[in-house]
Write a protein that holds these residues in place. Structure first.
Motif, PDB file in Angstrom:
ATOM      1  N   GLU A 105       0.859  -1.196   0.000  1.00 13.03           N
ATOM      2  CA  GLU A 105       0.000   0.000   0.000  1.00 13.03           C
ATOM      3  C   GLU A 105       0.894   1.245   0.000  1.00 13.03           C
ATOM      4  OE1 GLU A 105      -3.298   0.692   0.090  1.00 13.03           O
ATOM      5  OE2 GLU A 105      -3.922  -1.404  -0.065  1.00 13.03           O
ATOM      6  N   ASP A 106       0.550   2.201  -0.833  1.00 11.32           N
ATOM      7  CA  ASP A 106       1.287   3.470  -0.820  1.00 11.32           C
ATOM      8  C   ASP A 106       0.599   4.396   0.194  1.00 11.32           C
ATOM      9  OD1 ASP A 106       2.738   5.724  -1.280  1.00 11.32           O
ATOM     10  OD2 ASP A 106       2.564   5.668  -3.459  1.00 11.32           O
ATOM     11  N   VAL A 107       0.982   4.235   1.475  1.00 10.05           N
ATOM     12  CA  VAL A 107       0.242   4.965   2.524  1.00 10.05           C
ATOM     13  C   VAL A 107       0.539   6.468   2.519  1.00 10.05           C
ATOM     14  CG1 VAL A 107       0.046   2.975   4.066  1.00 10.05           C
ATOM     15  CG2 VAL A 107       1.979   4.533   4.328  1.00 10.05           C
ATOM     16  N   TYR A 108       1.673   6.870   1.954  1.00  6.19           N
ATOM     17  CA  TYR A 108       2.022   8.291   1.990  1.00  6.19           C
ATOM     18  C   TYR A 108       1.322   9.119   0.907  1.00  6.19           C
ATOM     19  CZ  TYR A 108       6.035   7.141   5.037  1.00  6.19           C
ATOM     20  OH  TYR A 108       6.827   6.740   6.071  1.00  6.19           O
ATOM     21  N   GLU A 109       1.141   8.502  -0.262  1.00  6.73           N
ATOM     22  CA  GLU A 109       0.730   9.268  -1.454  1.00  6.73           C
ATOM     23  C   GLU A 109      -0.535  10.124  -1.263  1.00  6.73           C
ATOM     24  OE1 GLU A 109      -1.443  10.441  -4.800  1.00  6.73           O
ATOM     25  OE2 GLU A 109      -2.087   8.693  -3.615  1.00  6.73           O
ATOM     26  N   PRO A 110      -1.628   9.577  -0.687  1.00  4.19           N
ATOM     27  CA  PRO A 110      -2.843  10.405  -0.579  1.00  4.19           C
ATOM     28  C   PRO A 110      -2.615  11.684   0.237  1.00  4.19           C
ATOM     29  CG  PRO A 110      -3.345   8.100  -0.120  1.00  4.19           C
ATOM     30  CD  PRO A 110      -1.859   8.205  -0.186  1.00  4.19           C
ATOM     31  N   PHE A 111      -1.866  11.552   1.343  1.00  2.00           N
ATOM     32  CA  PHE A 111      -1.639  12.718   2.215  1.00  2.00           C
ATOM     33  C   PHE A 111      -0.754  13.755   1.514  1.00  2.00           C
ATOM     34  CE2 PHE A 111      -2.193   8.956   4.943  1.00  2.00           C
ATOM     35  CZ  PHE A 111      -3.365   9.334   5.592  1.00  2.00           C
ATOM     36  N   LEU A 112       0.248  13.267   0.798  1.00  2.00           N
ATOM     37  CA  LEU A 112       1.157  14.169   0.082  1.00  2.00           C
ATOM     38  C   LEU A 112       0.385  14.944  -0.993  1.00  2.00           C
ATOM     39  CD1 LEU A 112       4.157  14.722   0.375  1.00  2.00           C
ATOM     40  CD2 LEU A 112       4.641  12.955  -1.309  1.00  2.00           C
ATOM     41  N   ALA A 146       8.538   3.362   0.752  1.00  2.21           N
ATOM     42  CA  ALA A 146       7.842   3.827   1.945  1.00  2.21           C
ATOM     43  C   ALA A 146       7.481   2.735   2.942  1.00  2.21           C
ATOM     44  CB  ALA A 146       6.588   4.579   1.534  1.00  2.21           C
ATOM     45  N   ASN A 147       6.862   1.666   2.510  1.00 10.26           N
ATOM     46  CA  ASN A 147       6.416   0.671   3.481  1.00 10.26           C
ATOM     47  C   ASN A 147       7.232  -0.612   3.424  1.00 10.26           C
ATOM     48  OD1 ASN A 147       4.118   2.435   2.852  1.00 10.26           O
ATOM     49  ND2 ASN A 147       3.320   1.362   4.647  1.00 10.26           N
ATOM     50  N   GLY A 148       8.418  -0.522   2.896  1.00  9.54           N
ATOM     51  CA  GLY A 148       9.236  -1.712   2.806  1.00  9.54           C
ATOM     52  C   GLY A 148       8.911  -2.554   1.587  1.00  9.54           C
ATOM     53  N   ALA A 149       8.022  -2.083   0.736  1.00  9.68           N
ATOM     54  CA  ALA A 149       7.688  -2.859  -0.467  1.00  9.68           C
ATOM     55  C   ALA A 149       8.866  -2.843  -1.415  1.00  9.68           C
ATOM     56  CB  ALA A 149       6.478  -2.249  -1.140  1.00  9.68           C
ATOM     57  N   GLU A 155       4.448   1.903  -8.703  1.00  8.71           N
ATOM     58  CA  GLU A 155       5.366   2.874  -8.099  1.00  8.71           C
ATOM     59  C   GLU A 155       4.871   3.221  -6.694  1.00  8.71           C
ATOM     60  OE1 GLU A 155       8.135   4.933  -9.097  1.00  8.71           O
ATOM     61  OE2 GLU A 155       8.444   3.203 -10.385  1.00  8.71           O
ATOM     62  N   ILE A 156       5.770   3.157  -5.730  1.00  8.13           N
ATOM     63  CA  ILE A 156       5.374   3.521  -4.367  1.00  8.13           C
ATOM     64  C   ILE A 156       6.237   4.695  -3.910  1.00  8.13           C
ATOM     65  CG2 ILE A 156       5.456   2.756  -1.961  1.00  8.13           C
ATOM     66  CD1 ILE A 156       4.073   0.303  -2.667  1.00  8.13           C
ATOM     67  N   THR A 157       5.588   5.667  -3.271  1.00 11.10           N
ATOM     68  CA  THR A 157       6.273   6.880  -2.837  1.00 11.10           C
ATOM     69  C   THR A 157       7.386   6.537  -1.852  1.00 11.10           C
ATOM     70  OG1 THR A 157       4.097   7.898  -2.954  1.00 11.10           O
ATOM     71  CG2 THR A 157       5.834   9.196  -1.928  1.00 11.10           C
TER      72      THR A 157
END
Length: 453
Positions: A105-112, A146-149, A155-157
């Motif tokens: 999960e790209d947990v950072y992207e929505p907040f950024l 970001a989450n160890g992926a 693409e993950i932030t």
């Protein structure tokens, strides 16, 4: 943005009823997501706490997926309010966002993204949440995504993207706040946490952020302004561990402002953080000399005489006092001279015309590849004060006279053209000393002195 949106509170937003079922029928949330939301939404805090203890990462996944897939403002605000409520009750829950089950999960992207897209409520909550999530990450994760992926196809932030994006937004808030009264305090509050991060320090300095803090260092009276001042000083303290930031602080008016804050502050936490900062800066560059000139030794004695309850503050005051004593002893005439030149304000203090000063200190001019001589030559271009220009010309002529290779070095540093320009200056003191300098440059020290006699 309307002020109504700006003044929204988490409590107000959480009074809304969100039609979760509608989102499931349009496939914007899954059946499992709907079950989790029904179980969690509008429930008492202790009940929610139990759900988060049992199944925290699953709730994080639902919240993040809603922010990623649903763009309706009321719903976005609602989910941000839920996350804000959950993290305010227990900031350690930020770790849930880094659970291994969320590695894809790209947990950072929505907040950024929401930092730049939303109204003030959305921006402020996204900033607060992002700062907490970033600070709560396992440090072993840095350098990875970001989450160890690691094997994910999408693409993950990365953490670097997040920190740089955050710094960019925070600097924008300090320059041009999105909210007239809350933009700057929100940015400073986040920076006071984030500047512990080496990458944030370097990004902040590269973004010219240090100079944005300086105007905020001034004595405060109201409770809100005292908190803002404290957090600003906390930022400066964190930056005082970082060499490139120290160079910025040295060329700004930060030191006199910090000392004014200590003089005018009765809040122990403010005094403590400023004293810790001054202790860090004491042995850097010309800070020690400036502190002596600004009367800090006397101020430290006055502070020591007050009844402080914080033992760390008393210890720091003692260390600062000892350091200043050493500095006063070390503050040779050349150190004072160097400080005068680096500050760019020259006057006819006795050392300029003292042959003993020039004979004893001429080799000191060679330090850092003739740094002080180079600054003197730069002053000829940049200063507007006639006294400063006259003294700079005179000092360059003194260097030519007393240094064995003075003429060659000054010629190599392209000083001749700059001094020649000043021979036509409207001020007689400037033209006289520019002429002396040119004579020494062309004729050699002995003949020039003879002509002056």
């Amino acid at each position: 943005m309307t002020m109504d949106q700006a003044e929204l509170s988490t409590e107000q937003v959480l009074r809304r009823d969100i039609p979760w079922e509608t989102y499931m029928t349009t496939k914007l949330i899954t059946g499992t997501g709907l079950q989790l939301l029904r179980r969690y939404d509008k429930k008492p805090e202790n009940y929610k706490a139990q759900l988060l203890d049992d199944d925290g990462p699953a709730y994080v996944r639902v919240f993040v997926s809603i922010l990623r897939d649903i763009f309706k403002e009321e719903t976005v605000e609602y989910v941000l309010a839920l996350i804000d409520e959950m993290l305010s009750a227990n900031p350690k829950r930020a770790r849930l966002f880094h659970d291994k089950s969320l590695k894809d999960e790209d947990v950072y992207e929505p907040f950024l993204r929401l930092l730049w897209k939303g109204n003030w409520f959305t921006q402020e909550k996204s900033c607060k949440i992002l700062s907490l999530i970033v600070s709560g990450r396992p440090k072993s994760q840095d350098g990875a995504v970001a989450n160890g992926a690691s094997n994910s196809k999408k693409e993950i932030t990365t953490i670097n993207d997040v920190l740089k994006g955050l710094v960019e937004w925070l600097c924008t808030q300090l320059k041009k706040p999105s909210h007239p009264s809350r933009g700057v305090p929100t940015a400073i509050n986040s920076l006071a946490t984030l500047l512990k991060e080496p990458l944030v320090r370097s990004s902040f300095v590269q973004s010219d952020g240090v100079k944005l803090l300086i105007p905020l260092i001034s004595p405060a009276s109201t409770q809100q302004s005292i908190q803002l001042l404290y957090e600003t000083c906390l930022c400066v303290w964190l930056l005082s561990y970082y060499e490139p930031a120290i160079e910025y602080l040295a060329t700004s008016r930060s030191l006199p402002r910090l000392i004014e804050v200590v003089k005018g502050s009765t809040k122990e936490k403010v005094v403590r953080v400023v004293i810790l900062t001054l202790r860090n800066l004491l042995h850097k560059g010309t800070f020690g000399a400036q502190m002596v000139d600004l009367g800090l030794p006397q101020l430290v004695q006055n502070l020591k005489a007050q009844a402080w309850s914080d033992e760390d503050l008393l210890e720091s005051l003692n260390q600062l006092e000892e350091g200043l004593k050493v500095n006063i002893k070390k503050l040779s005439s050349f150190e004072k001279y160097k400080q005068e030149v680096l500050l760019g304000h020259l006057d006819w203090s006795p050392m300029h015309k003292d042959p003993v000063f020039w004979r004893e200190n001429i080799t000191n001019f060679e330090e850092h590849d003739f740094q002080i001589l180079r600054v003197l030559i730069t002053i000829l271009d940049t200063a507007s004060d006639p006294r400063t220009l006259a003294v700079a010309c005179y000092d360059i002529s003194q260097f030519i006279q007393y240094h064995p290779a003075g003429r060659i070095i000054v010629t190599d540093l392209k000083a001749k053209e700059r001094v020649m320009k000043l021979m036509n200056h409207e001020n007689a003191e400037v033209t006289k000393n520019a002429l002396l300098c040119i004579q020494r440059l062309f004729l050699g020290a002995k003949y020039a002195s003879f002509l002056q006699a």
